[in-house]
Design an enzyme around this catalytic site. Structure first.
Site, short mmCIF file in Angstrom:
data_model
loop_
_atom_site.label_atom_id
_atom_site.label_comp_id
_atom_site.label_asym_id
_atom_site.label_seq_id
_atom_site.Cartn_x
_atom_site.Cartn_y
_atom_site.Cartn_z
N ILE A 24 0.83 -1.20 0.00
CA ILE A 24 0.00 0.00 0.00
C ILE A 24 0.87 1.26 0.00
O ILE A 24 0.62 2.20 -0.74
CB ILE A 24 -0.95 -0.03 1.22
CG1 ILE A 24 -2.00 -1.14 1.03
CG2 ILE A 24 -1.62 1.33 1.42
CD1 ILE A 24 -2.86 -1.42 2.26
N ASP A 70 13.46 2.59 10.56
CA ASP A 70 12.57 1.67 11.27
C ASP A 70 11.69 2.50 12.20
O ASP A 70 12.21 3.14 13.13
CB ASP A 70 13.42 0.67 12.06
CG ASP A 70 12.60 -0.41 12.72
OD1 ASP A 70 11.38 -0.20 12.92
OD2 ASP A 70 13.18 -1.46 13.05
N SER A 147 -7.12 -0.28 9.99
CA SER A 147 -7.49 -1.48 9.23
C SER A 147 -8.96 -1.75 9.46
O SER A 147 -9.51 -1.42 10.53
CB SER A 147 -6.68 -2.68 9.72
OG SER A 147 -7.23 -3.88 9.22
N TYR A 160 -3.41 -7.47 16.74
CA TYR A 160 -3.30 -6.58 15.57
C TYR A 160 -4.48 -5.61 15.55
O TYR A 160 -4.31 -4.39 15.37
CB TYR A 160 -3.28 -7.41 14.29
CG TYR A 160 -3.30 -6.59 13.01
CD1 TYR A 160 -2.13 -6.07 12.47
CD2 TYR A 160 -4.48 -6.35 12.32
CE1 TYR A 160 -2.13 -5.33 11.30
CE2 TYR A 160 -4.51 -5.61 11.14
CZ TYR A 160 -3.33 -5.11 10.64
OH TYR A 160 -3.34 -4.37 9.47
N LYS A 164 -4.58 -1.31 15.82
CA LYS A 164 -5.14 -0.44 14.78
C LYS A 164 -6.31 0.40 15.34
O LYS A 164 -6.48 1.56 14.96
CB LYS A 164 -5.61 -1.27 13.59
CG LYS A 164 -4.47 -1.93 12.83
CD LYS A 164 -3.53 -0.89 12.22
CE LYS A 164 -2.57 -1.50 11.21
NZ LYS A 164 -1.73 -0.49 10.56
N THR A 195 -1.39 -7.43 -1.24
CA THR A 195 0.01 -7.07 -0.98
C THR A 195 0.71 -8.31 -0.43
O THR A 195 0.08 -9.35 -0.20
CB THR A 195 0.11 -5.96 0.08
OG1 THR A 195 -0.38 -6.51 1.32
CG2 THR A 195 -0.70 -4.73 -0.30
N TYR A 205 -7.22 -15.41 7.94
CA TYR A 205 -8.48 -14.67 8.09
C TYR A 205 -9.69 -15.59 7.97
O TYR A 205 -10.80 -15.22 8.31
CB TYR A 205 -8.59 -13.55 7.04
CG TYR A 205 -7.87 -12.29 7.43
CD1 TYR A 205 -8.50 -11.31 8.20
CD2 TYR A 205 -6.56 -12.07 7.05
CE1 TYR A 205 -7.85 -10.15 8.56
CE2 TYR A 205 -5.88 -10.91 7.42
CZ TYR A 205 -6.54 -9.95 8.17
OH TYR A 205 -5.88 -8.81 8.55
N1 LIG Z 1 -2.81 -5.59 3.01
C1 LIG Z 1 -3.93 -5.56 3.70
O1 LIG Z 1 -4.84 -6.37 3.49
C2 LIG Z 1 -4.11 -4.49 4.77
C3 LIG Z 1 -5.42 -4.31 5.29
C4 LIG Z 1 -5.62 -3.34 6.27
C5 LIG Z 1 -4.56 -2.58 6.72
N2 LIG Z 1 -3.32 -2.78 6.20
C6 LIG Z 1 -2.24 -1.93 6.70
O2 LIG Z 1 -1.70 -1.20 5.61
C7 LIG Z 1 -0.32 -0.95 5.84
C8 LIG Z 1 0.49 -1.46 4.67
O3 LIG Z 1 0.27 -2.87 4.56
P1 LIG Z 1 0.81 -3.72 3.33
O4 LIG Z 1 -0.21 -4.77 3.09
O5 LIG Z 1 1.23 -2.83 2.24
O6 LIG Z 1 2.08 -4.40 4.03
P2 LIG Z 1 3.37 -5.11 3.40
O7 LIG Z 1 3.10 -5.54 2.01
O8 LIG Z 1 3.78 -6.13 4.40
O9 LIG Z 1 4.46 -3.91 3.39
C9 LIG Z 1 4.83 -3.40 4.65
C10 LIG Z 1 5.61 -2.13 4.45
O10 LIG Z 1 5.87 -1.58 5.74
C11 LIG Z 1 7.27 -1.48 5.95
N3 LIG Z 1 7.57 -1.73 7.35
C12 LIG Z 1 7.23 -2.80 8.11
N4 LIG Z 1 7.69 -2.64 9.37
C13 LIG Z 1 8.34 -1.45 9.38
C14 LIG Z 1 9.05 -0.75 10.37
N5 LIG Z 1 9.21 -1.22 11.62
N6 LIG Z 1 9.60 0.45 10.05
C15 LIG Z 1 9.47 0.95 8.79
N7 LIG Z 1 8.81 0.32 7.80
C16 LIG Z 1 8.27 -0.88 8.11
C17 LIG Z 1 7.91 -2.50 5.00
O11 LIG Z 1 9.25 -2.13 4.72
P3 LIG Z 1 10.30 -3.23 4.09
O12 LIG Z 1 9.90 -3.40 2.65
O13 LIG Z 1 11.63 -2.57 4.21
O14 LIG Z 1 10.16 -4.48 4.86
C18 LIG Z 1 6.96 -2.34 3.80
O15 LIG Z 1 7.27 -1.19 3.05
C19 LIG Z 1 0.02 -1.61 7.18
O16 LIG Z 1 -0.07 -0.64 8.20
C20 LIG Z 1 -1.08 -2.65 7.34
O17 LIG Z 1 -1.30 -2.96 8.70
C21 LIG Z 1 -3.07 -3.72 5.25
#
Ligand SMILES: NC(=O)c1ccc[n+]([C@@H]2O[C@H](COP(=O)([O-])OP(=O)(O)OC[C@H]3O[C@@H](n4cnc5c(N)ncnc54)[C@H](OP(=O)(O)O)[C@@H]3O)[C@@H](O)[C@H]2O)c1
Length: 262
Positions: A24, A70, A147, A160, A164, A195, A205
């Site tokens: 995202i 981080d 979320s 989790y 959120k 993602t 889930y």
């Molecule tokens: N995907 C879903 O279905 C979904 C639904 C609801 C909410 N969300 C929320 O949306 C956000 C993005 O999710 P996503 O699905 O895109 O996740 P993702 O594909 O796992 O990507 C996670 C991203 O966050 C970075 N990250 C993780 N831990 C970090 C830290 N401690 N410090 C800095 N950067 C960090 C990672 O960096 P690296 O690449 O360097 O590891 C990566 O860029 C999250 O907050 C997640 O909880 C996701």
């Protein structure tokens, strides 16, 4: 592919996107850049992906940098913000997308799990805001990430989900404080989005009683009115809305961008 435009809503603006290397956050960085923003892409460990995104945005005529930071370490978050301001001369938009998942039955959750999840998802977002605010002008805009899980019961997801839900309360309460400076703060609550995080966790889930009965992403899709998970670009459009003047009178709110999850 999106091409950069001089007609975009973020021409002349500078943005920082935490968690911008993948998923995202990467889609948010692309969208803000496509609408004219200079973008600082924060990432935790995946330098290759962050650098590739910078090159992609530069090839489209955009301005971008990648910064390892981080968000679990407030010092690194502060350095990310400082570097953004030094590089671009100002900061106008903060998109806080970094986050980590957790699934586990109550009896398996350890204090270390609790600390890891809240340190990134909750504490990390608060200190991102704290470090950014002194640099934001009146009209500055902050978008945090909640979320759909904050308001939906899912088996083994309490940790989790709670991390959120706290973000939604943070946004609500900080809006009053930041409103006195003309800064808006909102959150996006995405539903399931295609993602790496979703790929790694989709099967979790699914209710344990249904485990193994169908392909998880398909089964998950049945819980959404639109019958599918979101693409990151569709969710990024919501961040861009909240980061823009189009949302000028919106603050303290969480926008559910969840395909009609039920
Ligand atoms: N995907 C879903 O279905 C979904 C639904 C609801 C909410 N969300 C929320 O949306 C956000 C993005 O999710 P996503 O699905 O895109 O996740 P993702 O594909 O796992 O990507 C996670 C991203 O966050 C970075 N990250 C993780 N831990 C970090 C830290 N401690 N410090 C800095 N950067 C960090 C990672 O960096 P690296 O690449 O360097 O590891 C990566 O860029 C999250 O907050 C997640 O909880 C996701």
């Amino acid at each position: 592919m999106i091409s950069t435009t001089q007609q975009g809503r973020f021409v002349g603006k500078a943005a920082v996107v935490t968690g911008g290397s993948r998923g995202i956050g990467a889609a948010v960085a692309r969208r803000l850049a496509a609408e004219g923003a200079a973008v600082a892409i924060g990432y935790r460990g995946n330098q290759e992906a962050a650098d590739a995104l910078v090159a992609e945005l530069a090839a489209m005529g955009g301005q971008a940098i990648a910064v390892q930071a981080d968000v679990a370490d407030p010092g690194q978050t502060a350095a990310l913000i400082e570097r953004t301001v030094v590089e671009f001369g100002h900061l106008d938009v903060v998109a806080s997308c970094a986050g980590v998942e957790h699934f586990g039955a109550l009896e398996t959750i350890t204090p270390a799990d609790f600390d890891r999840v809240f340190t990134v998802n909750t504490r990390g977002q608060l200190f991102t805001v704290q470090h950014a605010v002194p640099h934001l002008p009146a009209g500055g805009r902050i978008v945090l990430t909640s979320s759909v899980s904050a308001s939906k019961a899912v088996f083994h997801h309490a940790l989790y989900a709670a991390s959120k839900a706290a973000v939604e309360s943070m946004v609500l309460n900080l809006s009053a404080e930041l409103g006195t400076r003309g800064i808006a703060i909102n959150a996006i609550a995405p539903g399931g989005t295609n993602t790496d995080m979703a790929a790694e966790n989709a099967q979790r889930y699914v209710h344990p009683d249904l485990a193994g009965t169908q392909e998880p992403a398909r089964l998950l899709g049945t819980r959404y009115a639109l019958r599918r998970l979101a693409e990151p670009e569709e969710v990024a459009a919501g961040y861009a809305f909240l980061a823009s003047e189009d949302a000028a009178y919106m603050t303290g709110r969480t926008l559910r961008l969840d395909g009609g999850a039920f």
